[in-house]
Design an enzyme around this catalytic site. Structure first.
Site, PDB file in Angstrom:
ATOM      1  N   ARG A  33      -1.631   5.748   4.283  1.00 27.97           N
ATOM      2  CA  ARG A  33      -1.728   6.338   5.622  1.00 27.97           C
ATOM      3  C   ARG A  33      -0.370   6.426   6.311  1.00 27.97           C
ATOM      4  O   ARG A  33       0.012   7.478   6.808  1.00 27.97           O
ATOM      5  CB  ARG A  33      -2.688   5.504   6.457  1.00 27.97           C
ATOM      6  CG  ARG A  33      -4.038   5.333   5.791  1.00 27.97           C
ATOM      7  CD  ARG A  33      -4.757   4.139   6.373  1.00 27.97           C
ATOM      8  NE  ARG A  33      -4.916   4.278   7.803  1.00 27.97           N
ATOM      9  CZ  ARG A  33      -6.038   4.667   8.400  1.00 27.97           C
ATOM     10  NH1 ARG A  33      -7.096   4.936   7.675  1.00 27.97           N
ATOM     11  NH2 ARG A  33      -6.112   4.769   9.694  1.00 27.97           N
ATOM     12  N   THR A  34       0.342   5.309   6.351  1.00 28.14           N
ATOM     13  CA  THR A  34       1.618   5.307   7.078  1.00 28.14           C
ATOM     14  C   THR A  34       2.608   6.242   6.409  1.00 28.14           C
ATOM     15  O   THR A  34       3.319   6.994   7.060  1.00 28.14           O
ATOM     16  CB  THR A  34       2.178   3.873   7.142  1.00 28.14           C
ATOM     17  OG1 THR A  34       1.185   3.030   7.707  1.00 28.14           O
ATOM     18  CG2 THR A  34       3.424   3.817   7.998  1.00 28.14           C
ATOM     19  N   LYS A  94      12.683  -4.062 -12.493  1.00 30.02           N
ATOM     20  CA  LYS A  94      13.865  -4.011 -13.344  1.00 30.02           C
ATOM     21  C   LYS A  94      14.933  -4.984 -12.878  1.00 30.02           C
ATOM     22  O   LYS A  94      16.031  -5.022 -13.439  1.00 30.02           O
ATOM     23  CB  LYS A  94      14.430  -2.592 -13.361  1.00 30.02           C
ATOM     24  CG  LYS A  94      13.578  -1.611 -14.142  1.00 30.02           C
ATOM     25  CD  LYS A  94      14.170  -0.217 -14.075  1.00 30.02           C
ATOM     26  CE  LYS A  94      13.180   0.825 -14.564  1.00 30.02           C
ATOM     27  NZ  LYS A  94      13.500   2.146 -14.030  1.00 30.02           N
ATOM     28  N   ARG A 111       9.322   0.379   4.221  1.00 32.02           N
ATOM     29  CA  ARG A 111       8.325  -0.687   4.329  1.00 32.02           C
ATOM     30  C   ARG A 111       8.620  -1.701   3.235  1.00 32.02           C
ATOM     31  O   ARG A 111       8.913  -1.337   2.099  1.00 32.02           O
ATOM     32  CB  ARG A 111       6.916  -0.134   4.160  1.00 32.02           C
ATOM     33  CG  ARG A 111       5.886  -1.263   4.029  1.00 32.02           C
ATOM     34  CD  ARG A 111       4.477  -0.781   4.093  1.00 32.02           C
ATOM     35  NE  ARG A 111       4.121  -0.401   5.449  1.00 32.02           N
ATOM     36  CZ  ARG A 111       2.875  -0.132   5.840  1.00 32.02           C
ATOM     37  NH1 ARG A 111       1.887  -0.188   4.963  1.00 32.02           N
ATOM     38  NH2 ARG A 111       2.628   0.212   7.073  1.00 32.02           N
ATOM     39  N   HIS A 141       6.063  -3.800  13.097  1.00 36.99           N
ATOM     40  CA  HIS A 141       5.650  -2.468  12.681  1.00 36.99           C
ATOM     41  C   HIS A 141       5.751  -1.618  13.941  1.00 36.99           C
ATOM     42  O   HIS A 141       4.747  -1.290  14.571  1.00 36.99           O
ATOM     43  CB  HIS A 141       4.218  -2.532  12.139  1.00 36.99           C
ATOM     44  CG  HIS A 141       3.749  -1.280  11.461  1.00 36.99           C
ATOM     45  ND1 HIS A 141       4.524  -0.133  11.378  1.00 36.99           N
ATOM     46  CD2 HIS A 141       2.576  -0.983  10.844  1.00 36.99           C
ATOM     47  CE1 HIS A 141       3.829   0.805  10.720  1.00 36.99           C
ATOM     48  NE2 HIS A 141       2.658   0.311  10.394  1.00 36.99           N
TER      49      HIS A 141
END
Lengths: 426, 318
Positions: B58-59, B86, B108, B136
């Site tokens: 969604r974000t 990695k 994020r 957020h």
């Protein structure tokens, strides 16, 4: 080895708890008294402080395994620059120092490369894994001065109590780390308003008391000689006091960082302030400072833990713990004196006399017959710390750009000037 | 214009007039988004990279749409799986991307403080799309815009934030924002999901929905993560719903015109009753999604203006 006469010195004697202007004579590596001496080399101390060299329990030199972070040579130079004349080294290396063979390697490297005394500690359990006892007897014969799994708690109490029972039979000192291991798992900060606002996984300060409570019970059960590496919370102090009053053979230390910094210093996730246990509240810091002044806490250590930039340039939760401290221990500790919490002899009791006594060493004193391990320093000289000028290979100090007071002017190990060489080589 | 920051890393360091500036601009983008031609050119020619070290649908979609509507070239990178495995560090990833000259970096990350760390190593504008349990900010801004449109104001309201406060970055950003705009903030949660010293945050702390929701203007529900449901923090899903899930009975304690919010995705029947979530008279959950795009357009527009000003040598960045 010649004779030295230190004149015009402010002598800091933690044994008598006094400081007085006077002179100190040294012959063949030992202090002979305060009187004059014919034909001796004269060191004019200019009224500055002369004290027993610092005995630092819990120094990590990253040999074997991570020599790029710190070697005996670089740690030794940092020690000299910081007035530390004896490094009591930790076994949390790669591999852990848990066999006489590895210990032998460490002793050889230390003798070759370090200009100060190096006394190695060994792991209490194999690989510091908390499952099987290390060869405590062999390691003792090979020169281990104490046994510790460092910041790893031996979580299995049955294993821990057997280790202490065995250790008690040999009369060796066990150094424990007081944390309830499950409760503190994954924690990067101390629970409270700061950690919650910053969204950091945290542990209640109570976890330290729980760890200490268990260890006290096992010490009572086994009769072992025990030292808690770092007591950092007010809650644990009451338990420490009670255990000492009950006559248990138990002492405690604290790191210089927990005495001079608090949880808020982490600020915007500054990983150089990530240490183990995590920095505490200001109330706890003050309580622990007072406990050092009163003597309830016996020992101040640097808990010198070198980490390279790569281990620290990570999100706070992932970053490695630990801070270097050999070279900044003295000026940071001077904050306790300048802040009016204690006088110099009291501070030196925790920096030199008590750790010496706990390990059965002759150092930490200015009386006749004691080894001439000495530090000359100006307690007031101000400076701004530049981490890139420190002698350690790793530069992870929380005091970068901090205003500090207290400069080392000279350092002698068994009457030998190790400080002047430092300047010549660098 | 009073928004002069280089990055948008959190609400904590924003001033009330900066928040108002973002919301006012977002208001105009909300209008644009409802028109037939949903295009602006504020980000024309700029490159926006969405770096998601934690899965999000969604974000990420919201940021992508916001960037595209303003004319940016948008690239999505899901990094949870590839580079971290990695062994590449966050800093290396940032430096690699920095070499591609992005203008806006939307990040994020599962760890608190990671986005701030990354912002120190790049020379573009960084938007925090959620860092660990920390902040957020665009979620709090879109919540604020939704509240302002529904209630006609963003001050002197009583807002109850309910649920997993302890692990929620949405809660922290909202607590900062609503406090700065002079609202009364209440936190309602079982004690295991309430931060230990939440009462020191300048909020009111409640352990029961009935008391916490009493006369509230806004009821903001938080998502409860699946892994926290069974036994670790609460006894069970059904006990949680019974005591802390929002249903008509509990909502009756709030003001009759109280609105219901949820940052999504919802667990129906866990933290919120499905009928409440779908009640168009009470629920503004769909408005939140709509405002999300508008707020992100506004935030990126403002950051791009500051970036251009800085590059032009005006030196406005703080």
């Amino acid at each position: 080895m010649g004779q030295i006469l230190f004149q015009n010195a402010r002598l800091i004697d933690p044994e008598t708890g006094t400081e007085a202007l006077g002179s100190l004579a040294v012959r063949d590596g030992r202090i002979t008294g305060t009187g004059g001496m014919e034909g001796a080399e004269v060191v004019d101390c200019g009224g500055k402080c002369l004290a027993p060299g610092i005995v630092d329990i819990g120094v990590k030199v990253s040999e074997p395994g991570e020599r790029h972070k710190e070697s005996f040579r670089s740690a030794g130079r940092a020690a000299v620059a910081g007035g530390v004349t004896t490094m009591v080294t930790r076994p949390d290396t790669l591999p852990a120092i848990d066999t006489p063979e590895v210990l032998e390697f460490v002793r050889r490297r230390a003798n070759e490369a370090a200009p100060v005394n190096v006394l190695p500690m060994a792991a209490l359990t194999r690989g510091r894994e908390g499952r099987e006892m290390a060869e405590i007897g062999f390691l003792l014969d090979a020169g281990a001065v104490a046994f510790t799994d460092c910041d790893r708690v031996v979580a299995n109490t049955k294993v821990f109590s057997r280790c202490l029972t065995y250790a008690a039979s040999l009369g060796v000192l066990v150094i424990g780390h007081c944390q309830e291991p499950v409760l503190s798992e994954g924690a990067a900060a101390t629970s409270g308003k700061f950690a919650a606002l910053k969204g950091l996984p945290s542990v209640s300060p109570m976890a330290e008391r729980m760890g200490l409570d268990r260890d006290i019970a096992v010490v009572e059960m086994t009769g072992a000689r025990y030292h808690a590496d770092q007591i950092t919370t007010a809650r644990a102090l009451t338990r420490l006091e009670r255990a000492k009053a009950a006559g248990l053979d138990l002492t405690a230390g604290v790191s210089i960082h927990h005495l001079t910094l608090n949880e808020l210093d982490v600020g915007d996730y500054r990983t150089f302030f990530k240490v183990k246990p995590p920095l505490r509240s200001e109330d706890d810091r003050i309580a622990v400072v007072e406990a050092v002044a009163s003597g309830l806490i016996d020992v101040i250590s640097s808990m010198h833990t070198p980490q390279d930039e790569e281990s620290k340039r990570l999100p706070f939760e992932e970053a490695a713990s630990g801070a270097i401290g050999l070279e900044t221990l003295l000026p940071a500790a001077m904050r306790l004196v300048h802040g009016g919490h204690m006088d110099l002899p009291t501070l030196w009791r925790a920096l030199s006399l008590n750790p010496s006594r706990r390990l059965g060493l002759e150092t930490g004193r200015l009386s006749a017959g004691a080894p001439a391990d000495l530090v000359l320093f100006d307690p007031d000289a101000p400076f701004v710390l530049d981490r890139f000028k420190l002698h350690s290979k790793s530069k992870n100090t929380p005091f970068d750009e901090a205003r500090m007071q207290g400069k080392v002017l000279g350092c002698w190990v068994a009457g030998r000037d190790v400080f002047t060489d430092l300047g010549a080589e660098s | 214009m009073s928004f002069r920051a280089r990055h948008l890393l959190g609400i904590e360091h924003l001033a009330p007039d900066e928040i108002t500036t973002i919301l006012d601009l977002a208001e105009s983008y909300a209008e644009l988004n409802r028109s037939d031609i949903k295009h602006g050119d504020a980000l024309k020619g700029l490159t926006q990279i969405n770096m998601f070290f934690e899965a999000s649908t969604r974000t990420q979609a919201s940021f992508e749409l916001a960037g595209k509507r303003l004319g940016a070239d948008v690239m999505n990178m899901a990094l949870g799986a590839s580079s971290l495995k990695k062994g590449e560090t966050l800093i290396d990833t940032a430096l690699t991307l920095n070499a591609m000259h992005p203008d806006l970096l939307v990040v994020r990350h599962p760890h608190s403080g990671a986005v701030s760390l990354l912002s120190q190593k790049v020379n573009c504008a960084v938007l925090n799309a959620g860092d660990g349990r920390h902040e957020h900010p665009t979620q709090a801004l879109l919540d604020a815009l939704t509240i302002r449109r529904a209630k006609g104001r963003l001050h002197r309201l009583t807002v109850a934030i309910c649920g997993d406060i302890a692990h929620s970055r949405v809660a922290r950003s909202n607590i900062h924002l609503l406090g700065k705009m002079e609202n009364r903030v209440r936190l309602v949660a079982p004690p295991t999901l309430m931060p230990s010293q939440a009462s020191e945050w300048g909020v009111e702390v409640y352990g029961s929905m009935d008391e916490g929701l009493k006369d509230a203007d806004v009821v903001m529900m938080l998502r409860l993560q699946k892994e926290r449901m069974d036994g670790a923090f609460i006894p069970s899903e059904r006990e949680y719903f019974h005591r802390f899930g929002l249903d008509a009975e509990k909502l009756a304690h709030a003001k009759p015109d109280a609105i219901v919010m949820h940052p999504g995705p919802m667990n129906r029947g866990v933290e919120i009753d499905g009928t409440i979530a779908d009640d168009i008279n009470r629920s503004v959950i769909q408005d939140q999604v709509e405002m999300g795009v508008a707020v992100r357009m506004a935030a990126m527009d403002l950051l791009a203006r500051n970036l251009k000003a800085a590059r032009a040598g005006e030196g406005v960045l703080v």
